[in-house]
Write a protein that holds these residues in place. Structure first.
Motif, PDB file in Angstrom:
ATOM      1  N   HIS A  60       0.826  -1.206   0.000  1.00 60.38           N
ATOM      2  CA  HIS A  60       0.000   0.000   0.000  1.00 60.38           C
ATOM      3  C   HIS A  60       0.862   1.259   0.000  1.00 60.38           C
ATOM      4  O   HIS A  60       0.585   2.224  -0.733  1.00 60.38           O
ATOM      5  CB  HIS A  60      -0.904   0.002   1.239  1.00 60.38           C
ATOM      6  N   LEU A  61       1.898   1.266   0.789  1.00 62.12           N
ATOM      7  CA  LEU A  61       2.780   2.432   0.865  1.00 62.12           C
ATOM      8  C   LEU A  61       3.481   2.699  -0.462  1.00 62.12           C
ATOM      9  O   LEU A  61       3.580   3.849  -0.907  1.00 62.12           O
ATOM     10  CB  LEU A  61       3.806   2.230   1.980  1.00 62.12           C
ATOM     11  N   GLU A  62       3.953   1.642  -1.100  1.00 56.13           N
ATOM     12  CA  GLU A  62       4.645   1.814  -2.385  1.00 56.13           C
ATOM     13  C   GLU A  62       3.692   2.307  -3.466  1.00 56.13           C
ATOM     14  O   GLU A  62       4.086   3.059  -4.361  1.00 56.13           O
ATOM     15  CB  GLU A  62       5.297   0.498  -2.810  1.00 56.13           C
ATOM     16  N   LYS A  63       2.417   1.883  -3.392  1.00 57.58           N
ATOM     17  CA  LYS A  63       1.420   2.390  -4.337  1.00 57.58           C
ATOM     18  C   LYS A  63       1.267   3.904  -4.189  1.00 57.58           C
ATOM     19  O   LYS A  63       1.161   4.643  -5.176  1.00 57.58           O
ATOM     20  CB  LYS A  63       0.071   1.718  -4.078  1.00 57.58           C
ATOM     21  N   LEU A  64       1.252   4.370  -2.961  1.00 50.57           N
ATOM     22  CA  LEU A  64       1.139   5.805  -2.700  1.00 50.57           C
ATOM     23  C   LEU A  64       2.398   6.554  -3.127  1.00 50.57           C
ATOM     24  O   LEU A  64       2.323   7.695  -3.580  1.00 50.57           O
ATOM     25  CB  LEU A  64       0.850   6.041  -1.220  1.00 50.57           C
ATOM     26  N   VAL A  65       3.552   5.898  -3.004  1.00 44.66           N
ATOM     27  CA  VAL A  65       4.798   6.496  -3.485  1.00 44.66           C
ATOM     28  C   VAL A  65       4.764   6.610  -5.002  1.00 44.66           C
ATOM     29  O   VAL A  65       5.109   7.645  -5.580  1.00 44.66           O
ATOM     30  CB  VAL A  65       6.016   5.654  -3.030  1.00 44.66           C
ATOM     31  N   THR A  66       4.333   5.537  -5.667  1.00 41.51           N
ATOM     32  CA  THR A  66       4.259   5.537  -7.132  1.00 41.51           C
ATOM     33  C   THR A  66       3.349   6.654  -7.640  1.00 41.51           C
ATOM     34  O   THR A  66       3.625   7.288  -8.655  1.00 41.51           O
ATOM     35  CB  THR A  66       3.739   4.175  -7.634  1.00 41.51           C
ATOM     36  N   GLY A  67       2.255   6.895  -6.915  1.00 38.30           N
ATOM     37  CA  GLY A  67       1.335   7.948  -7.319  1.00 38.30           C
ATOM     38  C   GLY A  67       1.821   9.344  -6.985  1.00 38.30           C
ATOM     39  O   GLY A  67       1.201  10.333  -7.375  1.00 38.30           O
ATOM     40  N   GLY A  68       2.942   9.443  -6.250  1.00 46.28           N
ATOM     41  CA  GLY A  68       3.490  10.739  -5.899  1.00 46.28           C
ATOM     42  C   GLY A  68       2.896  11.345  -4.644  1.00 46.28           C
ATOM     43  O   GLY A  68       3.121  12.520  -4.348  1.00 46.28           O
ATOM     44  N   TYR A  69       2.147  10.543  -3.871  1.00 51.47           N
ATOM     45  CA  TYR A  69       1.495  11.063  -2.673  1.00 51.47           C
ATOM     46  C   TYR A  69       2.352  10.884  -1.420  1.00 51.47           C
ATOM     47  O   TYR A  69       2.125  11.538  -0.407  1.00 51.47           O
ATOM     48  CB  TYR A  69       0.133  10.396  -2.481  1.00 51.47           C
ATOM     49  N   LEU A  70       3.318   9.964  -1.478  1.00 53.85           N
ATOM     50  CA  LEU A  70       4.257   9.764  -0.379  1.00 53.85           C
ATOM     51  C   LEU A  70       5.680   9.784  -0.916  1.00 53.85           C
ATOM     52  O   LEU A  70       5.921   9.420  -2.067  1.00 53.85           O
ATOM     53  CB  LEU A  70       4.017   8.417   0.321  1.00 53.85           C
ATOM     54  N   ASP A  71       6.604  10.200  -0.064  1.00 58.75           N
ATOM     55  CA  ASP A  71       8.035  10.069  -0.322  1.00 58.75           C
ATOM     56  C   ASP A  71       8.572   8.957   0.572  1.00 58.75           C
ATOM     57  O   ASP A  71       8.044   8.710   1.661  1.00 58.75           O
ATOM     58  CB  ASP A  71       8.773  11.368   0.010  1.00 58.75           C
ATOM     59  N   ALA A  72       9.623   8.296   0.122  1.00 58.51           N
ATOM     60  CA  ALA A  72      10.259   7.245   0.921  1.00 58.51           C
ATOM     61  C   ALA A  72      11.748   7.539   1.014  1.00 58.51           C
ATOM     62  O   ALA A  72      12.390   7.867   0.018  1.00 58.51           O
ATOM     63  CB  ALA A  72      10.035   5.869   0.295  1.00 58.51           C
ATOM     64  N   ALA A  73      12.292   7.432   2.221  1.00 58.87           N
ATOM     65  CA  ALA A  73      13.717   7.670   2.440  1.00 58.87           C
ATOM     66  C   ALA A  73      14.247   6.632   3.414  1.00 58.87           C
ATOM     67  O   ALA A  73      13.577   6.291   4.403  1.00 58.87           O
ATOM     68  CB  ALA A  73      13.953   9.079   2.980  1.00 58.87           C
ATOM     69  N   VAL A  74      15.429   6.121   3.131  1.00 64.22           N
ATOM     70  CA  VAL A  74      16.052   5.138   4.010  1.00 64.22           C
ATOM     71  C   VAL A  74      16.783   5.865   5.121  1.00 64.22           C
ATOM     72  O   VAL A  74      17.617   6.735   4.876  1.00 64.22           O
ATOM     73  CB  VAL A  74      17.029   4.238   3.221  1.00 64.22           C
ATOM     74  N   GLU A  75      16.443   5.538   6.361  1.00 62.40           N
ATOM     75  CA  GLU A  75      17.038   6.206   7.518  1.00 62.40           C
ATOM     76  C   GLU A  75      17.390   5.179   8.580  1.00 62.40           C
ATOM     77  O   GLU A  75      16.694   4.174   8.747  1.00 62.40           O
ATOM     78  CB  GLU A  75      16.049   7.219   8.116  1.00 62.40           C
ATOM     79  N   ARG A  76      18.455   5.455   9.296  1.00 64.13           N
ATOM     80  CA  ARG A  76      18.813   4.605  10.433  1.00 64.13           C
ATOM     81  C   ARG A  76      18.018   5.035  11.652  1.00 64.13           C
ATOM     82  O   ARG A  76      17.637   6.193  11.776  1.00 64.13           O
ATOM     83  CB  ARG A  76      20.314   4.687  10.729  1.00 64.13           C
ATOM     84  N   THR A  77      17.741   4.103  12.521  1.00 60.84           N
ATOM     85  CA  THR A  77      16.988   4.419  13.727  1.00 60.84           C
ATOM     86  C   THR A  77      17.825   5.296  14.644  1.00 60.84           C
ATOM     87  O   THR A  77      19.051   5.351  14.530  1.00 60.84           O
ATOM     88  CB  THR A  77      16.601   3.129  14.474  1.00 60.84           C
ATOM     89  N   GLU A  78      17.162   5.991  15.558  1.00 63.96           N
ATOM     90  CA  GLU A  78      17.864   6.875  16.487  1.00 63.96           C
ATOM     91  C   GLU A  78      18.850   6.071  17.323  1.00 63.96           C
ATOM     92  O   GLU A  78      18.599   4.942  17.713  1.00 63.96           O
ATOM     93  CB  GLU A  78      16.857   7.577  17.399  1.00 63.96           C
ATOM     94  N   GLY A  79      20.001   6.685  17.582  1.00 62.39           N
ATOM     95  CA  GLY A  79      21.002   6.001  18.368  1.00 62.39           C
ATOM     96  C   GLY A  79      22.053   5.310  17.532  1.00 62.39           C
ATOM     97  O   GLY A  79      22.988   4.703  18.044  1.00 62.39           O
ATOM     98  N   GLY A  80      21.860   5.403  16.170  1.00 65.24           N
ATOM     99  CA  GLY A  80      22.851   4.798  15.293  1.00 65.24           C
ATOM    100  C   GLY A  80      22.809   3.298  15.372  1.00 65.24           C
ATOM    101  O   GLY A  80      21.755   2.691  15.376  1.00 65.24           O
ATOM    102  N   GLY A  81      23.983   2.679  15.480  1.00 64.59           N
ATOM    103  CA  GLY A  81      24.029   1.225  15.534  1.00 64.59           C
ATOM    104  C   GLY A  81      24.201   0.637  14.161  1.00 64.59           C
ATOM    105  O   GLY A  81      24.108   1.316  13.142  1.00 64.59           O
TER     106      GLY A  81
END
Length: 239
Positions: A60-81
């Motif tokens: 569902h999320l990727e469908k919304l990204v494809t339509g341009g309604y959501l952006d997706a970014a790869v991020e590390r969780t807080e605290g690094g690791g």
């Protein structure tokens, strides 16, 4: 500056795009959930909130990204690791524009309901259905013909369901015994239809108008309605 009216092709493309992105009621709810979280959400968080398998939430999320309604970014969780980074989803500027016409439509539907309430019940229902028929014909006019220039009744029925979904009905076509039906799991008329159930005749008219243009003369009857407390709006159809 006022925007120029959409051409028939542009309108059809816009309907198709919105149907793909927001036709599924769960996907609409996911979009609203993500919209309210500035920090962004992961597929796992969405899956937990809606009790979905993570792969379903990600779809569902990727469908919304494809339509341009959501952006997706790869991020590390807080605290690094060294853990695996998570993809976080956030709304885009385009997404907020989807909401603008909805407030106007709600106002118009409320005005329609109040106007119809001033008429005798039979006349009000006939008028509401005729409004639906005329608008259904207009909707069919921008949908185009099938590849061979003809549509079977089954194909036309599914095309009607898709068009209704694009307009917020979350509809699908189904066969129950010997009966063909359009089942709409969401009513875009909201509280106005509950206050003025005669508006449900518009649904019936939309089905008649589109089927009449895409296939041929058809009859439509309301079997159940959300406005009357039913789980879904069901319109049976016949030729």
């Amino acid at each position: 500056m006022d925007r120029a009216p959409l051409s028939a092709v542009e309108f059809a493309d816009a309907v198709s795009a919105i149907s793909s992105a927001f036709g599924d009621p769960t996907r609409r709810d996911i979009y609203l959930f993500v919209r309210d979280e500035d920090r962004g959400l992961t597929a796992a968080e969405v899956a937990e909130r809606f009790e979905l398998h993570p792969n379903v939430a990600r779809h569902h999320l990727e469908k919304l990204v494809t339509g341009g309604y959501l952006d997706a970014a790869v991020e590390r969780t807080e605290g690094g690791g060294a853990g695996r980074p998570s993809k976080r989803f956030r709304v885009t500027g385009k997404a907020t524009q989807v909401e603008i016409p909805m407030h106007r439509d709600e106002l118009l539907v409320t005005l329609l309901g109040k106007a119809l309430s001033l008429l005798p019940a039979g006349a009000a229902e006939s008028m509401a259905e005729e409004v639906g028929v005329e608008y259904g014909r207009a909707m069919a006019g921008v949908m185009g013909d099938s590849e061979d220039g003809r549509r079977s009744f089954r194909d036309a029925l599914h095309a009607v369901a898709e068009a209704l979904t694009a307009h917020g009905f979350a509809a699908h076509a189904e066969k129950r015994g010997n009966e063909l039906r359009i089942v709409a799991e969401h009513c875009p008329f909201g509280g106005a239809a509950i206050e003025h159930p005669v508006i449900c005749a518009v649904d019936r008219g939309l089905v008649r108008g589109m089927l009449g243009s895409l296939y041929g003369p058809a009859t439509a009857a309301t079997e159940s309605s959300v406005a009357f407390g039913d789980a879904a709006c069901v319109t049976s159809v016949d030729t």
